[in-house]
Enzyme design. Structure first.
Site, PDB file in Angstrom:
ATOM      1  N   GLY A 220      -1.487  -0.961  -4.194  1.00  0.00           N
ATOM      2  CA  GLY A 220      -2.552  -0.044  -3.828  1.00  0.00           C
ATOM      3  C   GLY A 220      -2.075   1.389  -3.670  1.00  0.00           C
TER       4      GLY A 220
ATOM      5  CG  HIS B 218      -2.034   1.024   1.057  1.00  0.00           C
ATOM      6  ND1 HIS B 218      -3.176   0.751   0.331  1.00  0.00           N
ATOM      7  CD2 HIS B 218      -2.159   2.310   1.476  1.00  0.00           C
ATOM      8  CE1 HIS B 218      -3.957   1.814   0.328  1.00  0.00           C
ATOM      9  NE2 HIS B 218      -3.352   2.785   1.010  1.00  0.00           N
ATOM     10  CB  SER B 219       1.028   4.346   0.012  1.00  0.00           C
ATOM     11  OG  SER B 219       1.405   5.669  -0.309  1.00  0.00           O
ATOM     12  CG  MET B 220       7.326   3.271   0.988  1.00  0.00           C
ATOM     13  SD  MET B 220       8.139   3.711   2.551  1.00  0.00           S
ATOM     14  CE  MET B 220       7.407   2.501   3.672  1.00  0.00           C
TER      15      MET B 220
END
Length: 268
Positions: free
Chosen positions: A121, A93-95
């Site tokens: 994501g 997720h993200s990073m």
């Protein structure tokens, strides 16, 4: 700062009876607790294994990473026994999307077992406008307000200087990891011959103020099979709209379980 990861990057030992291991990589400034409810929401044959980077939560005394290449190299070494042991997938997720993809690419470079699927994501493809701000663009107060604006911080914490003194340095080091993505060993998105034999499903929140869905779709330039799945919610849609998100994720996981090695969904 250079540090050494260890098997403690997993919050618990893998389950030997699971048919698929799902390694989960958290967002910048976050930790493995982001995934604490996931094992109750995915099929029982899937073993959810949150990855905890050093310098936060249970590993808060350990030095943090600041370089994407270093953290990916360390994760590749220390997770290798688990990744080689049987079928696996990853959600980042993200990073965490950047790190999980770079880890999969590194595995393929050394002939290791790659993932049956990658789920990414809330993160733009690395060659696009960055999802997250540069680490030193904002003063502490501005950075904290930015976190509130995209749902990464409860506004009640804006007045907690003691709490922000702990959180913001972690976040800035994670932003340095994101800004150093060129050192993570990613393929050239302009070279079709460099595309990796991976299946990627990328999730984009329909109300995400940070990420343009077109930039998430651009992950398709890195791999052979790609699907973009819009989901309700903002940048943290697994937490904001969990029923809708897990409905879509679990459909893909069920396809993987039914047909090991098959793509989780039609390309999109």
């Amino acid at each position: 700062m250079t540090t050494s990861a260890s098997v403690s990057c997993l919050s618990r030992a893998p389950r030997p009876d699971a048919r698929l291991r799902l390694f989960c990589f958290h967002h910048a400034g976050g930790g493995a607790s982001f995934f604490s409810s996931w094992d109750r929401r995915v099929p029982s044959d899937v073993d959810v294994l949150p990855v905890q980077l050093p310098g936060r939560e249970a590993r808060y005394r350990e030095p943090r990473y600041q370089d994407a290449g270093e953290v990916v190299d360390a994760l590749g070494r220390d997770l290798a026994p688990c990744l080689d042991a049987g079928p696996w997938a990853a959600y980042g997720h993200s990073m965490g999307a950047l790190l999980s993809f770079a880890l999969a690419a590194a595995r393929l470079r050394v002939g290791g077992r790659g993932p049956d699927a990658l789920f990414l994501g809330a993160y733009a493809a690395p060659h696009c406008t960055p999802t997250l701000p540069p680490p030193d663009r904002y003063e502490d107060g501005e950075l904290a307000r930015l976190l509130v604006d995209f749902g990464g911080l409860d506004p009640r914490f804006l007045g907690r200087a003691d709490w922000l003194r702990v959180l913001l340095p972690i976040l800035r080091d994670d932003l340095r990891i994101c800004a150093s993505h060129q050192r993570a060993g990613l393929p050239d998105p302009d070279d079709e011959r460099a595309r990796l034999p991976l299946t990627v499903e990328a999730f984009a929140g329909t109300d995400d103020p940070l990420v343009d869905p077109a930039a998430v779709r651009a992950w398709g330039r890195y791999v052979h099979r790609f699907r973009l799945t819009p989901v309700p919610g903002g940048h943290f849609f697994p937490r904001e709209a969990p029923d809708a998100f897990f409905d879509r994720l679990n459909r893909s996981l069920a396809r993987l379980l039914a047909e090991p090695g098959a793509p989780p969904g039609a390309p999109g």
